[in-house]
Enzyme design. Structure first.
Site, PDB file in Angstrom:
ATOM      1  N   LYS A 284       0.839  -1.195   0.000  1.00 42.64           N
ATOM      2  CA  LYS A 284       0.000   0.000   0.000  1.00 42.64           C
ATOM      3  C   LYS A 284       0.875   1.247   0.000  1.00 42.64           C
ATOM      4  CE  LYS A 284      -4.582  -0.828   1.958  1.00 42.64           C
ATOM      5  NZ  LYS A 284      -5.474  -0.545   3.109  1.00 42.64           N
TER       6      LYS A 284
ATOM      7  N   GLU B 113     -20.121  -8.098   7.955  1.00 44.51           N
ATOM      8  CA  GLU B 113     -21.224  -7.506   8.700  1.00 44.51           C
ATOM      9  C   GLU B 113     -22.257  -8.539   9.130  1.00 44.51           C
ATOM     10  OE1 GLU B 113     -19.277  -4.373   6.267  1.00 44.51           O
ATOM     11  OE2 GLU B 113     -20.118  -6.344   5.777  1.00 44.51           O
TER      12      GLU B 113
ATOM     13  N   ARG C 279     -25.975  -4.783   4.568  1.00 46.47           N
ATOM     14  CA  ARG C 279     -25.461  -6.082   4.148  1.00 46.47           C
ATOM     15  C   ARG C 279     -25.838  -7.190   5.124  1.00 46.47           C
ATOM     16  NH1 ARG C 279     -20.692  -5.159   0.646  1.00 46.47           N
ATOM     17  NH2 ARG C 279     -19.727  -7.058   1.443  1.00 46.47           N
TER      18      ARG C 279
END
Length: 648
Positions: free
Chosen positions: A291, A377, A405
């Site tokens: 990253k 979730e 979700r």
């Protein structure tokens, strides 16, 4: 193939200037690709430094983006970016370079992939872990239509924590679908491959000979007697584990290739070409990236540079103005910590968003009582239900848009069992630059229809402190507190929270003609609207509902009987708080024509990204919009000078 390591000599004309679409990239000499990647990385940094947005993830996939568009025939070959926040380099290479400085700006490019924006975005994505499911659907559609294009899904290791990704992989493996999945691993513990032997093995394991040998081994095992078949299968499994380390993915029916250095084009290009030309599937290519690659501040702090506001390219300093008030997220976090100090049964749960939800603050003081379950979730909600079933007090801190979700779990595992799970719903209402995919528009509607749910919405940060205390005290069913993104209003905070009486609102300002009933963060705008209406001679009451469910029937009744106009105001979609009020009035026979009533909600559209204040103004949920609705209900032209209305 000539190695591309090292820095090439700079040309007088930037290579990126010769690339408008991927076809131009595919026409370049291979020796230009490293320079192209360098220029693409700098163009991404320059763009995000102006607009803000997601930075680290995009910088980590620059070489991968170049390689994918070089090897595959996009847009004929479908390239799907999971989540999409790493797709800024992809946008620059696919005809959107001239507009890249409009990222996340009103009328500009989306911060995520979007079908309506470009043919190079075959699937819109802003929530994670959807790429493999969508890609499998596209690959099946391709086969049914008799076509031959490739489908490539790029998914991060974080997104692979969601169950949906494994459901899709299980389906793809069982169907033996011709599908390519690129696992972008930028945070796993697997070390990046180094050295000539690693490169050689990766090329070999992606090549046709190796894949063919493995196929032969599998076919041979099936022809052997049962006792030998099991031994042969075990030997084949051990051998591929030794060679590739990808036994887990292979068990799901994928051919595993990797790990590959995702910043080395001399590895990426031949491996992707081998995978492209392999007439089999599904195949998973494991790519290791960093990253923030190529930008020192982002490399040093990948968490802080995942999402950024505008920043100074030379220093990396982000242009963050000093806040005038603490954020709602911080107030929630501090309030939860305060309640947890008094009650050891309180635990905090987040789904891969500890910083965004404030659970990181809770975790610093109570590390054993804080749980980050990853991008999961559904699991987070049922996990919370299990904790509640055993007498603990779980606070599940989840963005409104992401709680969608897990709706089945909210209904089946929490609400039906009347378990006291407390939902801290961050980012309620409009969220600005992230747009429709992240707006918290629907939670009032999808939670308000569930029996025994207590739903609260603070008008300011002081009220939020009391609502956290209220939720902590509730033990007879599920509850939710919804609050907006960003800073509070600047009101003084109480020293400690005090539980509120359930289902009881408050009158903030007394009037006689017009009643404005606000839920949540629009109270300040309602008060400003009342000032303007009073200046026009319209005496206006302003009330704060506090609870969307159960609503304060006595307050609603009082407002309806003693005012000629009633306007409800909320930061949510149709079917939310206003619908609850109308249902209450209907049940009491107060919708008899004497009362004029309007419900102000978000427009029945998916609103484009923009500045939050401008978005609320466009939605008619600012003071001017509220005044306009009241005057339209009266039926007169806009009044001036404080003139009273004779017929009122």
């Amino acid at each position: 193939m000539t190695s591309m390591e090292g820095t090439p000599k700079k040309r007088s004309t930037p290579v990126l200037d010769r690339v408008s679409i991927p076809a131009d990239l595919r026409a370049l000499p291979e020796s230009d690709l490293v320079q192209l990647a360098d220029e693409l990385r700098q163009a991404t940094i320059d763009a995000v430094s102006v607009t803000g947005g997601h930075l680290g993830a995009g910088l980590g996939v620059v070489e991968l983006t170049v390689a994918l568009h070089r090897i595959f025939d996009t847009p004929r070959d479908r390239l799907i970016w999971d989540v999409g926040h790493q797709a800024y380099p992809h946008k620059i290479l696919t005809g959107r370079r001239e507009r890249i400085h409009t990222l996340r700006q009103p009328g500009g490019l989306s911060g995520f992939t979007r079908r309506s924006e470009s043919t190079y975005d075959p699937f819109g994505a802003a929530h994670s872990s959807t790429s493999i499911s969508a890609g499998l659907g596209m690959s099946v559609a391709r086969d049914l239509k008799g076509e031959t294009n490739n489908v490539i899904c790029v998914i991060g290791d974080g997104a692979m924590s969601a169950g949906m990704a494994y459901e899709a992989m299980n389906n793809a493996g069982a169907a033996d679908a011709r599908l390519i999945v690129v696992l972008n691993d930028n945070d796993m513990s697997i070390a990046p491959p180094t050295g000539a032997l690693s490169r050689y093995l990766t090329r070999v394991t992606s090549g046709g000979v190796y894949l063919h040998v493995r196929d032969l081994a599998k076919q041979l095992a099936k022809r052997l007697p049962k006792q030998w078949e099991r031994r042969a299968a075990r030997i084949e499994e051990l051998s591929r584990t030794y060679w590739s380390g990808g036994a887990f993915f292979e068990e799901m029916g994928f051919y595993y290739v990797g790990p590959i250095d995702g910043h080395d084009l001399s590895q990426l290009l031949p491996v992707l070409q081998n995978v492209r030309d392999a007439d089999r599937g599904p195949i998973l290519v494991h790519v290791v990236t960093q990253k923030g690659k190529g930008y020192a501040p982002a490399e040093a702090s990948p968490d802080k540079y995942h999402g950024v506001v505008s920043f100074n390219v030379l220093t990396g300093a982000q242009a963050k103005p000093k806040p005038k008030a603490p954020s709602y997220t911080r107030v929630f976090a501090d309030s939860l910590v305060a309640e947890a100090r008094k009650d050891s049964r309180i635990v905090g749960i987040t789904a891969a968003m500890p910083d965004g939800t404030g659970i990181d603050v809770f975790a610093k003081e109570f590390p054993d009582r804080a749980f980050d379950v990853g991008i999961a979730e559904q699991h987070a909600v049922t996990f919370a239900a299990g904790l509640a079933a055993e007498g603990l007090k779980p606070f599940a801190a989840i963005y409104s848009t992401f709680l969608q979700r897990a709706y089945d779990q909210v209904v089946h595992d929490v609400a039906i069992q009347r378990l006291p799970v407390r939902f801290a719903i961050d980012r309620a209402g409009l969220v600005g630059a992230d747009g429709a995919t992240h707006a918290g528009s629907f939670d009032l509607a999808y939670l308000g229809c569930l029996p025994h749910f207590t739903i609260m919405a603070p008008a300011d940060e002081a009220d939020l402190v009391h609502m956290v205390a209220t939720a902590a005290a509730l033990d007879d069913g599920p509850s939710a507190i919804r609050y907006p993104r960003g800073e509070g209003t600047g009101v003084p905070l109480p020293r400690e929270g005090a539980p509120l009486p359930i289902g009881v609102g408050r009158v903030v300002r007394e009037g006689t003609k017009v009643a404005l009933l606000s839920l949540g963060g629009r109270l300040k705008e309602c008060l400003a609207a009342a000032d303007k209406l009073s200046a026009l001679g319209l005496s206006t009451t302003v009330a704060d509902a506090r609870f969307a469910k159960p609503i304060d029937h006595a307050l609603v009744r009082q407002l309806a009987r003693h005012h000629e106009l009633l306007v409800t105001v909320e930061e949510g979609s149709i079917g939310g708080f206003g619908s609850q009020v109308l249902h209450s009035l209907s049940g009491e026979g107060l919708l008899d024509g004497k009362l004029r009533i309007r419900s102000l909600v978000l427009p029945d559209v998916f609103m484009e990204h923009g500045a939050p204040d401008a978005m609320y103004a466009a939605a008619g949920l600012d003071a001017a919009g509220i005044v306009g609705v009241v005057l339209a209900m009266i039926g007169n032209d806009v009044l001036t000078g404080g003139a009273a209305l004779s017929h009122l």
